[in-house]
Every structure is written in structure tokens, then in C-alpha cells.
Design an enzyme around this catalytic site. Structure first.
Site, mmCIF file in Angstrom:
data_model
loop_
_atom_site.group_PDB
_atom_site.id
_atom_site.type_symbol
_atom_site.label_atom_id
_atom_site.label_comp_id
_atom_site.label_asym_id
_atom_site.label_seq_id
_atom_site.Cartn_x
_atom_site.Cartn_y
_atom_site.Cartn_z
ATOM 1 N N ARG A 48 6.281 -1.444 -2.300
ATOM 2 C CA ARG A 48 5.322 -1.824 -3.327
ATOM 3 C C ARG A 48 4.177 -2.539 -2.623
ATOM 4 O O ARG A 48 4.208 -2.754 -1.419
ATOM 5 C CB ARG A 48 5.951 -2.689 -4.423
ATOM 6 C CG ARG A 48 7.136 -3.612 -4.085
ATOM 7 C CD ARG A 48 6.821 -4.711 -3.119
ATOM 8 N NE ARG A 48 5.656 -5.454 -3.525
ATOM 9 C CZ ARG A 48 4.952 -6.220 -2.709
ATOM 10 N NH1 ARG A 48 5.314 -6.349 -1.457
ATOM 11 N NH2 ARG A 48 3.889 -6.864 -3.134
ATOM 12 N N ALA A 50 -0.292 -2.396 -3.239
ATOM 13 C CA ALA A 50 -1.245 -1.299 -3.363
ATOM 14 C C ALA A 50 -1.469 -0.520 -2.067
ATOM 15 O O ALA A 50 -1.296 0.706 -2.033
ATOM 16 C CB ALA A 50 -2.570 -1.837 -3.924
ATOM 17 N N ARG A 88 3.194 5.496 -10.076
ATOM 18 C CA ARG A 88 2.749 4.207 -10.635
ATOM 19 C C ARG A 88 1.251 4.332 -10.934
ATOM 20 O O ARG A 88 0.525 4.947 -10.143
ATOM 21 C CB ARG A 88 3.003 3.014 -9.694
ATOM 22 C CG ARG A 88 4.460 2.652 -9.501
ATOM 23 C CD ARG A 88 4.633 1.391 -8.650
ATOM 24 N NE ARG A 88 4.389 0.167 -9.430
ATOM 25 C CZ ARG A 88 4.363 -1.050 -8.885
ATOM 26 N NH1 ARG A 88 4.491 -1.189 -7.568
ATOM 27 N NH2 ARG A 88 4.167 -2.122 -9.632
ATOM 28 N N ASP A 233 -4.922 -4.710 -6.960
ATOM 29 C CA ASP A 233 -4.431 -3.334 -7.081
ATOM 30 C C ASP A 233 -5.540 -2.368 -7.431
ATOM 31 O O ASP A 233 -5.445 -1.173 -7.142
ATOM 32 C CB ASP A 233 -3.321 -3.275 -8.133
ATOM 33 C CG ASP A 233 -2.070 -3.970 -7.641
ATOM 34 O OD1 ASP A 233 -1.993 -5.208 -7.757
ATOM 35 O OD2 ASP A 233 -1.194 -3.276 -7.097
ATOM 36 N N ASN A 243 -4.477 -7.187 -10.855
ATOM 37 C CA ASN A 243 -3.527 -7.702 -9.889
ATOM 38 C C ASN A 243 -2.267 -8.127 -10.634
ATOM 39 O O ASN A 243 -2.199 -8.076 -11.858
ATOM 40 C CB ASN A 243 -4.127 -8.866 -9.090
ATOM 41 C CG ASN A 243 -3.331 -9.163 -7.825
ATOM 42 O OD1 ASN A 243 -3.053 -8.283 -7.028
ATOM 43 N ND2 ASN A 243 -2.934 -10.419 -7.675
ATOM 44 N N LYS A 244 -1.263 -8.539 -9.874
ATOM 45 C CA LYS A 244 0.016 -8.905 -10.459
ATOM 46 C C LYS A 244 -0.121 -9.822 -11.668
ATOM 47 O O LYS A 244 -0.906 -10.772 -11.639
ATOM 48 C CB LYS A 244 0.880 -9.586 -9.380
ATOM 49 C CG LYS A 244 2.286 -9.936 -9.785
ATOM 50 C CD LYS A 244 3.059 -8.782 -10.386
ATOM 51 C CE LYS A 244 2.946 -7.538 -9.544
ATOM 52 N NZ LYS A 244 3.322 -6.301 -10.219
#
Ligand SMILES: CSC[C@H]1O[C@H](OP(=O)(O)O)[C@H](O)[C@@H]1O
Length: 343
Positions: A48, A50, A88, A233, A243-244
Site C-alpha cells: 500500500r 500511492a 483501488r 494519494d 490522503n489517509k
């Protein structure tokens, strides 16, 4: 060519991925021999981050071409591209890598196509490592001396081709003796911060303090954080950044406390085709990731869960975006597009 990095081992004719679901307690490398293996590994978050997702997709497509041998052509690989693209949705690096390899493949066929795709996948891997070192140095120049920084999720060698993005800045600042230490947010629900970032930084001997995500505000209020540094990302033309999940919270807190909020990402994470963050597809993952922690039930099995894997931070909350080409201060569409035009 053999290329070894923290999460990705390329052996020239097959790939191994470190199973990040098992870190930090187990080191298990999984073989990847075709595009379906690669897509499954990305979907299930064996790999995982990006940039690491893009690199894995590139190797997965090259491996699929090699499996086809003389039958290989970009039209024959169309199904493999579709499978990888469906793994994804949010990290643009996946699609950037697939687009780049499709352009490289063009009308080539058979052994010529296999060689071209393999060499380009290897180049993507090596370019990402170089990009991270370059952005690491640019980002370190933004930090005050003796800084303590807060970071979210994992953006290190495990999430990239090596060195890292936000962690690349942290590593570069540490090497330049600019850094006092790091607060790492645990990053629920997948715990990239507690399981991966604290593991990476501790292994490097960089002082890291793990905190629950909810601690960030108090740390900033107490003046214990001089900068927040995160990865990305997908960054749209106006600087909005996916992003997260939890990144937006940190950006609002940083704004309130007058703390620089820095986004670190290679240029391959910029997506000028999207004018702003409202167009970004945000991945939603299974509710079991919130109801359980590493398989231990922590919520009623029937409770409803909303589990977005990312959020979007508006560009106006971002102090600077750092890439391998330099720094975009106070990002705007004009500045981001100008950055992309510079070589
Ligand atoms: C340099 S990694 C970028 C980005 O990827 C992570 O998401 P995930 O662990 O779900 O792949 C996180 O958003 C990082 O900031």
C-alpha cells in the site's frame, strides 16, 4: 535487473512483496507472478502507499506480458490493465503507471513488448527512489532547526520505491541534524502509523513517539509540534489533496494553531486532469476494518460502519506541497500547473 527496496523486491522475472498486513510482528514476502497477483496484493493492502501501488501495478503488467510471451500485445493486455485499475480507486499513481506503460507498449508485440514494459517498470521504481531523495531535501529546507514534526499514516520506504515522501523529508532532515523527533499518529483503522511508521523510524534510530490519533490537537496546543508533514494519494490541479482519512482533521488543527502543514509527494501523484478535490473518488473499505483490530472484535458485529480510506484537504489549508521538482508554497491552480510545466 534486480531492484530491492523495503517493500518491493524485483527479481527481473518475478516480484516479491512484503506483506504489510503482518508488520511489525512478522516478516513475510509474497510472490507476485502476474497481473492478477499484483491486483490482489494491492486490493488487499499487502502492498500500500500511492507510489508503491503504482510500482507494483507496473511490474504486474510487465509480468503479465512476459506470461503471454509471443502472444503479448497491448490489446491482449487490456484485461490485465482493467484488473489492475480496479484494485483501488484513489491513488492516482496506479493509473499514472498504467497509462505510462500503455504508452510505452504502443504497437510493440511479443519479446519487444515484454522488454519495453519491464524496463519501464524498473525505471518507474528507480525514478521514485530518486524523486523521494530529492523531495526529502527540498522538504527538509522548510523545517526550522531542532524541529519536532507530526506525521500521519505511513509514507516511508514501505509506501514507496524507497526513502519515502513525508518520511523522506523526515529522513533527510534527520540526516542533516535538523530534527529533534517525530510524533507518529497511529492512524486508525488500518494502523499504518503504529504498525509501519513507528517501525520504520525506530529501525532508522529516529526518535519517534507513537500517539493515538486524538492526541494531535493537544500536542499542537502545547506547542510541541513545529510542522505537520503528510503524504498524498492524489493532488488535483488546485492543490486539493486526497490522503489517509484523518489528514483533513490535522490540516484544520494546524491552521488553527498556525503550524505549517506540508504535503510531500512525487509529481506522479499530481492529477491536473481534476480541477479540484470534489472530483476525487474516495475508496470505502469493509466495515470489518473498524469493528476489529488485527482480528480482535472491538465493536458489535451488527453495528453499521462508515469506513472511508481517505479524505480531501483543501489546498488553502496546505502551507506547501513538496515534490522532486521543488516546493509549491500556498498551492493554487496557477502554481500547480506551472510546477508541472517546469522540468
Ligand atoms: C507515500 S504513501 C501515500 C499515501 O498512501 C497511504 O494510503 P494507504 O496506506 O491506504 O495506501 C496514505 O494515504 C499515504 O499518505
Amino acid at each position: 535487473m534486480v531492484i530491492n527496496s523495503a517493500a518491493i523486491r524485483w527479481h527481473g522475472d518475478f516480484l516479491e512483496l512484503l506483506d504489510q498486513r503482518l508488520l511489525p510482528t512478522e516478516i513475510v514476502w509474497l510472490p507476485v507472478r502476474n497481473s492478477q497477483d499484483a491486483a490482489t496484493a494491492i486490493r488487499d493492502m499487502v502492498v500500500r502507499g500511492a507510489p508503491a501501488i503504482g510500482i507494483t501495478a507496473a511490474y504486474g503488467l510487465a509480468l503479465e506480458a512476459a506470461r503471454m510471451e509471443q502472444r503479448a500485445s497491448m490489446s491482449a493486455l487490456a484485461g490485465a490493465v482493467e484488473t489492475l485499475a480496479a484494485s483501488r480507486p484513489t491513488a492516482v499513481n496506479l493509473f499514472w503507471a498504467l497509462d505510462r506503460l500503455q504508452a510505452t507498449g504502443g504497437s510493440l508485440e511479443g519479446a519487444e513488448l515484454v522488454q519495453a514494459l519491464t524496463q519501464d517498470a524498473e525505471a518507474i521504481h528507480q525514478e521514485d527512489i530518486a524523486a523521494n531523495h530529492a523531495l526529502g531535501d527540498f522538504g527538509a529546507s522548510l523545517l526550522p532547526q531542532d524541529a519536532t514534526v507530526y506525521t500521519h499514516c505511513n509514507t516511508g520506504a514501505l509506501a514507496t520505491g524507497g526513502h519515502g515522501t513525508a518520511l523522506g523529508i523526515i529522513r533527510s532532515a534527520w540526516q542533516k541534524q535538523q530534527l529533534r523527533g517525530v510524533y507518529a499518529g497511529e492512524t486508525r483503522p488500518w494502523l499504518q502509523g503504529s504498525r509501519l511508521t513507528s517501525w520504520e523510524l525506530a529501525n532508522d534510530g529516529i526518535p519517534v513517539t507513537l500517539v493515538a490519533d486524538s492526541t494531535a490537537g493537544q500536542l499542537m496546543a502545547q506547542g510541541k509540534v513545529q510542522a505537520v508533514i503528510v503524504g498524498a494519494d492524489r493532488i488535483t490541479a488546485n492543490g486539493d489533496t486526497a490522503n489517509k482519512i484523518g489528514t483533513y482533521n490535522l490540516a484544520v488543527l494546524a491552521k488553527h494553531h498556525g503550524i505549517p502543514f506540508i504535503v510531500a509527494a512525487p509529481v506522479s501523484t499530481l492529477d491536473p486532469a481534476l480541477p479540484d478535490g470534489s472530483h476525487i473518488v474516495i475508496e470505502e473499505r469493509d466495515g470489518s476494518e473498524v469493528r476489529q483490530i488485527q482480528g480482535k472484535v472491538v465493536a458489535p458485529s451488527e453495528v453499521a460502519v462508515y469506513n472511508p480510506a481517505f479524505d480531501v484537504t483543501p489546498g488553502e489549508l496546505i502551507t506547501a506541497i513538496v515534490t522532486e521538482r521543488g516546493v509549491i508554497e500556498a498551492p493554487t491552480t496557477e502554481k500547480v500547473l506551472a510546477h508541472l510545466r517546469q522540468q
